[in-house]
Motif scaffolding. Sequence first.
Motif, PDB file in Angstrom:
ATOM      1  N   SER A  17       0.820  -1.220   0.000  1.00  0.00           N
ATOM      2  CA  SER A  17       0.000   0.000   0.000  1.00  0.00           C
ATOM      3  C   SER A  17       0.849   1.262   0.000  1.00  0.00           C
ATOM      4  O   SER A  17       0.595   2.198  -0.770  1.00  0.00           O
ATOM      5  CB  SER A  17      -0.941   0.011   1.204  1.00  0.00           C
ATOM      6  N   ILE A  18       1.868   1.325   0.884  1.00  0.00           N
ATOM      7  CA  ILE A  18       2.657   2.554   0.949  1.00  0.00           C
ATOM      8  C   ILE A  18       3.529   2.716  -0.287  1.00  0.00           C
ATOM      9  O   ILE A  18       3.916   3.829  -0.640  1.00  0.00           O
ATOM     10  CB  ILE A  18       3.493   2.638   2.244  1.00  0.00           C
ATOM     11  N   SER A  19       3.813   1.610  -0.968  1.00  0.00           N
ATOM     12  CA  SER A  19       4.551   1.692  -2.224  1.00  0.00           C
ATOM     13  C   SER A  19       3.624   2.111  -3.368  1.00  0.00           C
ATOM     14  O   SER A  19       3.941   3.021  -4.138  1.00  0.00           O
ATOM     15  CB  SER A  19       5.196   0.339  -2.536  1.00  0.00           C
ATOM     16  N   GLU A  20       2.463   1.474  -3.447  1.00  0.00           N
ATOM     17  CA  GLU A  20       1.514   1.750  -4.535  1.00  0.00           C
ATOM     18  C   GLU A  20       1.009   3.190  -4.510  1.00  0.00           C
ATOM     19  O   GLU A  20       0.781   3.794  -5.563  1.00  0.00           O
ATOM     20  CB  GLU A  20       0.322   0.800  -4.451  1.00  0.00           C
ATOM     21  N   CYS A  21       0.832   3.755  -3.326  1.00  0.00           N
ATOM     22  CA  CYS A  21       0.278   5.109  -3.250  1.00  0.00           C
ATOM     23  C   CYS A  21       1.299   6.176  -3.619  1.00  0.00           C
ATOM     24  O   CYS A  21       0.944   7.335  -3.834  1.00  0.00           O
ATOM     25  CB  CYS A  21      -0.300   5.381  -1.871  1.00  0.00           C
ATOM     26  N   GLY A  22       2.577   5.801  -3.675  1.00  0.00           N
ATOM     27  CA  GLY A  22       3.620   6.741  -4.068  1.00  0.00           C
ATOM     28  C   GLY A  22       4.391   7.343  -2.914  1.00  0.00           C
ATOM     29  O   GLY A  22       5.289   8.181  -3.121  1.00  0.00           O
ATOM     30  N   LEU A  23       4.104   6.915  -1.688  1.00  0.00           N
ATOM     31  CA  LEU A  23       4.773   7.507  -0.530  1.00  0.00           C
ATOM     32  C   LEU A  23       6.262   7.186  -0.500  1.00  0.00           C
ATOM     33  O   LEU A  23       7.082   8.039  -0.141  1.00  0.00           O
ATOM     34  CB  LEU A  23       4.103   7.042   0.761  1.00  0.00           C
ATOM     35  N   MET A  24       6.638   5.980  -0.888  1.00  0.00           N
ATOM     36  CA  MET A  24       8.053   5.612  -0.846  1.00  0.00           C
ATOM     37  C   MET A  24       8.884   6.497  -1.774  1.00  0.00           C
ATOM     38  O   MET A  24       9.989   6.921  -1.425  1.00  0.00           O
ATOM     39  CB  MET A  24       8.229   4.134  -1.218  1.00  0.00           C
TER      40      MET A  24
END
Length: 211
Positions: A56-63
């Motif tokens: 989720s945190i990767s897919e949303c662009g946060l990383m």
Amino acid sequence: MSFVKQSNTHAAATIIGKLPKRNMEGYFCETCEDAVKKALELMPEGSVVSWGGSMSISECGLMDALKEHNYTLIDRASAATEQEKREIYARTVMADYYLMSTNAIAMDGELVNIDGFGNRVACLCSGPQNVIIIAGMNKVVNSVEAGIERIRTKAAPPNTTRLNKNTPCAKTGVCKDCFSPDCICSQTVITRRSGIPGRIKIILVNEDLGF
């Protein structure tokens, strides 16, 4: 806005309204872009940030966004040896912010998570000064029991496939309540409340994220 997204908006408001009595904070964002913006607003630049395994945190662009700002990042993927991995875990416990998703969140605000090694749920329970959870509305369930069922049927099978695990659910897509050496279901943690007011911050996103 679709009827599903309208319904999600109402469900998110219900969940967020339940969080204060659990000593948790809640936010609702329509898009991943908004969710990333909110997460960055919650973390002052210069903070020490780490994270658990999360699509989720990767897919949303946060990383990607983290790398464009002035944060000290603790990345367990940088470990070359088991000793380095242990040292990174030790540093993670002292992070200012720990980023993760949740396997499920019940309508009454309880979090449901199942872990293989326990490092993610350990940091959820204690250690890092703040925990920021980003969860798509696909993670919402009616009850803790439904959350456990969701994890076993919707989350664990694709996760074992992603991690190339040799488990029954990776081969069949069906949970067999296994004790396989590769099993990723070792600890089940139900977060009823945060012992420290405001430590756990939940950003619900009106999109499907992760498993």
